[in-house]
Design an enzyme around this catalytic site. Sequence first.
Site, PDB file in Angstrom:
ATOM      1  N   GLU A  73       0.851  -1.192   0.000  1.00 42.52           N
ATOM      2  CA  GLU A  73       0.000   0.000   0.000  1.00 42.52           C
ATOM      3  C   GLU A  73       0.886   1.241   0.000  1.00 42.52           C
ATOM      4  O   GLU A  73       2.030   1.199   0.460  1.00 42.52           O
ATOM      5  CB  GLU A  73      -0.912  -0.078   1.239  1.00 42.52           C
ATOM      6  CG  GLU A  73      -1.776   1.116   1.537  1.00 42.52           C
ATOM      7  CD  GLU A  73      -2.799   1.453   0.472  1.00 42.52           C
ATOM      8  OE1 GLU A  73      -2.413   1.585  -0.703  1.00 42.52           O
ATOM      9  OE2 GLU A  73      -3.974   1.645   0.827  1.00 42.52           O
ATOM     10  N   ASP A  74       0.343   2.350  -0.500  1.00 36.45           N
ATOM     11  CA  ASP A  74       1.114   3.587  -0.481  1.00 36.45           C
ATOM     12  C   ASP A  74       1.116   4.247   0.891  1.00 36.45           C
ATOM     13  O   ASP A  74       2.145   4.629   1.418  1.00 36.45           O
ATOM     14  CB  ASP A  74       0.634   4.573  -1.572  1.00 36.45           C
ATOM     15  CG  ASP A  74      -0.878   4.817  -1.553  1.00 36.45           C
ATOM     16  OD1 ASP A  74      -1.589   4.271  -0.680  1.00 36.45           O
ATOM     17  OD2 ASP A  74      -1.359   5.559  -2.440  1.00 36.45           O
ATOM     18  N   ASP A  77      -3.937   5.602   6.271  1.00 38.89           N
ATOM     19  CA  ASP A  77      -4.455   6.861   6.808  1.00 38.89           C
ATOM     20  C   ASP A  77      -5.477   6.520   7.904  1.00 38.89           C
ATOM     21  O   ASP A  77      -5.104   6.200   9.021  1.00 38.89           O
ATOM     22  CB  ASP A  77      -5.060   7.639   5.637  1.00 38.89           C
ATOM     23  CG  ASP A  77      -5.480   9.053   5.977  1.00 38.89           C
ATOM     24  OD1 ASP A  77      -4.838   9.682   6.825  1.00 38.89           O
ATOM     25  OD2 ASP A  77      -6.465   9.542   5.387  1.00 38.89           O
ATOM     26  N   PHE A 118      -1.059  16.182   4.052  1.00 36.99           N
ATOM     27  CA  PHE A 118      -1.584  15.564   2.839  1.00 36.99           C
ATOM     28  C   PHE A 118      -0.427  15.477   1.854  1.00 36.99           C
ATOM     29  O   PHE A 118       0.123  16.482   1.429  1.00 36.99           O
ATOM     30  CB  PHE A 118      -2.745  16.357   2.233  1.00 36.99           C
ATOM     31  CG  PHE A 118      -3.365  15.590   1.101  1.00 36.99           C
ATOM     32  CD1 PHE A 118      -4.280  14.586   1.350  1.00 36.99           C
ATOM     33  CD2 PHE A 118      -2.976  15.829  -0.217  1.00 36.99           C
ATOM     34  CE1 PHE A 118      -4.808  13.824   0.314  1.00 36.99           C
ATOM     35  CE2 PHE A 118      -3.499  15.079  -1.259  1.00 36.99           C
ATOM     36  CZ  PHE A 118      -4.418  14.081  -0.985  1.00 36.99           C
ATOM     37  N   ARG A 125       1.034  11.565  -9.166  1.00 33.34           N
ATOM     38  CA  ARG A 125       1.467  10.205  -8.847  1.00 33.34           C
ATOM     39  C   ARG A 125       2.869   9.920  -9.371  1.00 33.34           C
ATOM     40  O   ARG A 125       3.579   9.063  -8.844  1.00 33.34           O
ATOM     41  CB  ARG A 125       0.519   9.176  -9.481  1.00 33.34           C
ATOM     42  CG  ARG A 125      -0.866   9.139  -8.880  1.00 33.34           C
ATOM     43  CD  ARG A 125      -1.585   7.901  -9.391  1.00 33.34           C
ATOM     44  NE  ARG A 125      -3.027   7.970  -9.252  1.00 33.34           N
ATOM     45  CZ  ARG A 125      -3.686   7.658  -8.144  1.00 33.34           C
ATOM     46  NH1 ARG A 125      -3.044   7.283  -7.072  1.00 33.34           N
ATOM     47  NH2 ARG A 125      -5.007   7.739  -8.109  1.00 33.34           N
TER      48      ARG A 125
END
Length: 178
Positions: A100-101, A104, A153, A166
């Site tokens: 996963e990136d 959160d 963010f 991205r």
Amino acid sequence: MVIHRRNVQVLISEGEILRRVQEMARQLEGDYKGKELIVVGLLKGACPFLADLARAVDLDIRMDFMKVSSYGSGRESSGNVKIALDIDSDIDGKHVLVVEDIVDTGQTLAVVIKHLQASNPASVRVCSLLDKPSRRKVDVSADYVGFTIEDYFVVGYGMDLDGLYRNLPYVGVYGDRG
Ligand code: IMP
Ligand code: MG
């Protein structure tokens, strides 16, 4: 702080990321040597990380992908998590590593882990480039974390704002950072 693009400031440089990817690869090699491993990347954000990590590990792995949509746009995930694309591998009795990136709120991972566990894998672990623990709403955690960050963010190295950024080779903070 170098400003590479309008409103994006470098938080983690390309060099730092690639060094950390190598360290994580060594850890994975130690943990999965001799085991049958299927790496499941979460589209779209995990692609750059998965591509670098998969090439860094000296292991015989298989790769598969899932796409999870949360029907939110911009900076907030809605929590209404749906599986938009499932893996096509048989993971029964195999070891699964979700890549996963960023973790959160944890809502995405919770759904993905539960879904994968239903297919009776030998194990399910999570490897995330980034972790934002201060934002967690669901009690899940990644087993392997590249960097723990504050509540910024972030964009780049797979992460987006409305589909953009991205392809940046670094992780940057979008907007003003105080
Ligand atoms: P969660 O379900 O709230 O844990 O959200 C996970 C997903 O939200 C990640 O896979 C990202 O796609 C997205 N996300 C969370 N935080 C950020 C961020 O800071 N920048 C870009 N995307 C983010
Ligand atoms: Mg995303």
